[in-house]
Write a protein that holds these residues in place. Structure first.
Motif, PDB file in Angstrom:
ATOM      1  N   PRO A 142       9.814  10.591  -0.525  1.00 15.21           N
ATOM      2  CA  PRO A 142       9.013   9.603   0.221  1.00 15.21           C
ATOM      3  C   PRO A 142       8.421   8.493  -0.641  1.00 15.21           C
ATOM      4  O   PRO A 142       8.421   7.326  -0.229  1.00 15.21           O
ATOM      5  CB  PRO A 142       7.909  10.460   0.862  1.00 15.21           C
ATOM      6  CG  PRO A 142       8.536  11.812   1.016  1.00 15.21           C
ATOM      7  CD  PRO A 142       9.417  11.974  -0.194  1.00 15.21           C
ATOM      8  N   ALA A 143       7.922   8.825  -1.831  1.00 13.13           N
ATOM      9  CA  ALA A 143       7.332   7.787  -2.681  1.00 13.13           C
ATOM     10  C   ALA A 143       8.397   6.813  -3.178  1.00 13.13           C
ATOM     11  O   ALA A 143       8.157   5.590  -3.251  1.00 13.13           O
ATOM     12  CB  ALA A 143       6.605   8.428  -3.863  1.00 13.13           C
ATOM     13  N   THR A 144       9.564   7.324  -3.500  1.00 18.97           N
ATOM     14  CA  THR A 144      10.667   6.462  -3.928  1.00 18.97           C
ATOM     15  C   THR A 144      11.098   5.554  -2.788  1.00 18.97           C
ATOM     16  O   THR A 144      11.322   4.347  -2.978  1.00 18.97           O
ATOM     17  CB  THR A 144      11.854   7.317  -4.400  1.00 18.97           C
ATOM     18  OG1 THR A 144      11.414   8.188  -5.435  1.00 18.97           O
ATOM     19  CG2 THR A 144      12.987   6.445  -4.920  1.00 18.97           C
ATOM     20  N   TYR A 145      11.202   6.133  -1.605  1.00 13.24           N
ATOM     21  CA  TYR A 145      11.569   5.334  -0.431  1.00 13.24           C
ATOM     22  C   TYR A 145      10.549   4.224  -0.187  1.00 13.24           C
ATOM     23  O   TYR A 145      10.925   3.074   0.083  1.00 13.24           O
ATOM     24  CB  TYR A 145      11.687   6.224   0.804  1.00 13.24           C
ATOM     25  CG  TYR A 145      11.810   5.424   2.075  1.00 13.24           C
ATOM     26  CD1 TYR A 145      13.023   4.854   2.438  1.00 13.24           C
ATOM     27  CD2 TYR A 145      10.705   5.208   2.901  1.00 13.24           C
ATOM     28  CE1 TYR A 145      13.135   4.087   3.586  1.00 13.24           C
ATOM     29  CE2 TYR A 145      10.813   4.446   4.054  1.00 13.24           C
ATOM     30  CZ  TYR A 145      12.025   3.890   4.395  1.00 13.24           C
ATOM     31  OH  TYR A 145      12.126   3.124   5.531  1.00 13.24           O
ATOM     32  N   ALA A 146       9.266   4.548  -0.273  1.00 13.70           N
ATOM     33  CA  ALA A 146       8.220   3.553  -0.014  1.00 13.70           C
ATOM     34  C   ALA A 146       8.324   2.376  -0.974  1.00 13.70           C
ATOM     35  O   ALA A 146       8.020   1.235  -0.604  1.00 13.70           O
ATOM     36  CB  ALA A 146       6.849   4.210  -0.117  1.00 13.70           C
ATOM     37  N   ALA A 147       8.778   2.642  -2.182  1.00 10.15           N
ATOM     38  CA  ALA A 147       8.888   1.567  -3.177  1.00 10.15           C
ATOM     39  C   ALA A 147      10.026   0.610  -2.851  1.00 10.15           C
ATOM     40  O   ALA A 147       9.937  -0.590  -3.162  1.00 10.15           O
ATOM     41  CB  ALA A 147       9.083   2.172  -4.565  1.00 10.15           C
ATOM     42  N   VAL A 148      11.106   1.106  -2.231  1.00 14.12           N
ATOM     43  CA  VAL A 148      12.262   0.243  -1.996  1.00 14.12           C
ATOM     44  C   VAL A 148      12.323  -0.320  -0.579  1.00 14.12           C
ATOM     45  O   VAL A 148      13.017  -1.309  -0.343  1.00 14.12           O
ATOM     46  CB  VAL A 148      13.587   0.973  -2.306  1.00 14.12           C
ATOM     47  CG1 VAL A 148      13.659   1.362  -3.775  1.00 14.12           C
ATOM     48  CG2 VAL A 148      13.784   2.193  -1.416  1.00 14.12           C
ATOM     49  N   GLU A 149      11.609   0.271   0.361  1.00 16.33           N
ATOM     50  CA  GLU A 149      11.715  -0.186   1.750  1.00 16.33           C
ATOM     51  C   GLU A 149      11.446  -1.683   1.913  1.00 16.33           C
ATOM     52  O   GLU A 149      12.220  -2.374   2.601  1.00 16.33           O
ATOM     53  CB  GLU A 149      10.777   0.612   2.658  1.00 16.33           C
ATOM     54  CG  GLU A 149      10.877   0.179   4.123  1.00 16.33           C
ATOM     55  CD  GLU A 149       9.783   0.793   4.986  1.00 16.33           C
ATOM     56  OE1 GLU A 149      10.094   1.238   6.097  1.00 16.33           O
ATOM     57  OE2 GLU A 149       8.629   0.800   4.526  1.00 16.33           O
ATOM     58  N   PRO A 150      10.387  -2.251   1.304  1.00 17.83           N
ATOM     59  CA  PRO A 150      10.155  -3.692   1.497  1.00 17.83           C
ATOM     60  C   PRO A 150      11.304  -4.559   0.987  1.00 17.83           C
ATOM     61  O   PRO A 150      11.555  -5.631   1.540  1.00 17.83           O
ATOM     62  CB  PRO A 150       8.874  -3.952   0.699  1.00 17.83           C
ATOM     63  CG  PRO A 150       8.212  -2.619   0.566  1.00 17.83           C
ATOM     64  CD  PRO A 150       9.332  -1.639   0.469  1.00 17.83           C
ATOM     65  N   VAL A 151      12.003  -4.103  -0.041  1.00 17.11           N
ATOM     66  CA  VAL A 151      13.119  -4.881  -0.584  1.00 17.11           C
ATOM     67  C   VAL A 151      14.338  -4.746   0.334  1.00 17.11           C
ATOM     68  O   VAL A 151      15.025  -5.734   0.622  1.00 17.11           O
ATOM     69  CB  VAL A 151      13.447  -4.428  -2.017  1.00 17.11           C
ATOM     70  CG1 VAL A 151      14.531  -5.332  -2.623  1.00 17.11           C
ATOM     71  CG2 VAL A 151      12.194  -4.465  -2.890  1.00 17.11           C
ATOM     72  N   ILE A 152      14.599  -3.542   0.827  1.00 17.95           N
ATOM     73  CA  ILE A 152      15.703  -3.327   1.763  1.00 17.95           C
ATOM     74  C   ILE A 152      15.549  -4.206   3.000  1.00 17.95           C
ATOM     75  O   ILE A 152      16.541  -4.683   3.570  1.00 17.95           O
ATOM     76  CB  ILE A 152      15.786  -1.837   2.165  1.00 17.95           C
ATOM     77  CG1 ILE A 152      16.230  -0.988   0.974  1.00 17.95           C
ATOM     78  CG2 ILE A 152      16.725  -1.633   3.352  1.00 17.95           C
ATOM     79  CD1 ILE A 152      16.199   0.511   1.228  1.00 17.95           C
ATOM     80  N   MET A 153      14.313  -4.440   3.424  1.00 13.51           N
ATOM     81  CA  MET A 153      14.078  -5.222   4.635  1.00 13.51           C
ATOM     82  C   MET A 153      14.526  -6.673   4.514  1.00 13.51           C
ATOM     83  O   MET A 153      14.536  -7.406   5.503  1.00 13.51           O
ATOM     84  CB  MET A 153      12.610  -5.154   5.036  1.00 13.51           C
ATOM     85  CG  MET A 153      12.155  -3.781   5.549  1.00 13.51           C
ATOM     86  SD  MET A 153      13.152  -3.112   6.919  1.00 13.51           S
ATOM     87  CE  MET A 153      12.799  -4.314   8.216  1.00 13.51           C
TER      88      MET A 153
END
Length: 288
Positions: A142-153
């Motif tokens: 989850p922490a790794t995902y949270a770091a990349v989600e804004p960039v994926i968007m």
């Protein structure tokens, strides 16, 4: 803004990388055909790298979108793969539609190297990539995902963490199972309506507003009725995805009789020379 690399500049990867550059991220690209990477840089800026390792060196996030499990292993843990060059604390995001086993294997390798891994297959096809409207299904920490989600968007309209490593790939398998059965149903409906002498343009316009309506009907119904298939997600790629699905089903005991049957129908379309036709070409085998 992040410093990122993108490995694989096919019909999906090229526009995804373009959206990252347009959002202001510093993008380094790698493609197996080097000329394609140079052309991308000429059009969008950034830098081209000669190997996945060179592209990944010093980056905060490394994205990839390649063909299959073997391609993915080559660019990650292969002789000149990205994993050997990734710094601790960085993150690898894989948009390839691959097996859940490959995702778990690479997540473990990333953890051993001190960096993160997210399996993040996408849905929406080439049009979704071009328009920045992809749906992204993710597996990982989850922490790794949270770091990349804004960039994926930068290229997604929807992005969600579905569970641990491999969960993104398993979710994509559900997506492909649903599409396979739906497109076959749509093909049979259009075929039946034409044989019955109906105006299928009118029929599709009416039933699309009711319970039969779907993305496939809205976006592929009319082109199926016109026997136009020279666009979209290729039959060859769908069969690759369905092979992954059926292999996973054999492991977990899921019964997929319709999916297995539609996979064979797609084999018939390949036999008609339609390997690069859109998946909506299932109707071609009914009307040949």
């Amino acid at each position: 803004m992040a410093t990122v690399a993108f490995l694989g500049l096919g019909v999906m990867g090229s526009p995804m990388a373009r959206h990252l550059a347009a959002k202001g991220h510093a993008v380094t690209v790698y493609n197996r055909t080097a000329a394609k990477a140079e052309d991308w840089v000429a059009a969008h800026g950034g830098r081209a790298a000669a190997t996945p390792a060179e592209a990944a060196a010093g980056q905060e996030i490394v994205f990839a979108c390649v063909g299959n499990d073997d391609d993915l292993r080559e660019i990650t843990t292969g002789a000149q793969g990205a994993f050997a060059a990734m710094r601790p604390g960085s993150i690898f995001v894989d948009h390839t539609t691959a097996s859940a086993d490959a995702a778990r294997e690479l997540a473990a390798a990333a953890a051993a190297g001190g960096f993160g891994f997210i399996d993040a297959p996408v849905s929406g096809g080439q049009a979704g990539a071009e328009n920045g409207m992809l749906t992204v299904m993710c597996g990982g920490d989850p922490a790794t995902y949270a770091a990349v989600e804004p960039v994926i968007m930068a290229y997604a309209r929807s992005c969600r963490l579905m569970g641990p490593a491999g969960a993104g790939q398993l979710t994509k398998m559900v997506n492909q199972i649903c599409i396979a059965g739906l497109v076959q149903g749509l093909a049979e409906g259009i075929h039946f309506g034409k044989r019955a002498g109906l105006d299928m343009e009118a029929v599709l316009d009416v039933i699309a507003k009711g319970a039969a309506g779907s993305w496939q009907m809205e976006n592929r119904g009319r082109t199926m009725n016109q026997n136009r298939f020279d666009f979209g997600f290729a039959v060859d790629w769908m069969r690759k995805d369905l092979a992954i699905v059926l292999a996973e089903a054999r492991r977990n005991g899921a019964l997929l009789p319709v999916t297995a049957l539609v996979d064979q129908f797609y084999a018939e379309v390949q036999g008609l020379g339609g390997g690069r036709w859109d998946t909506s070409s299932l109707i071609a085998r009914l009307e040949r």
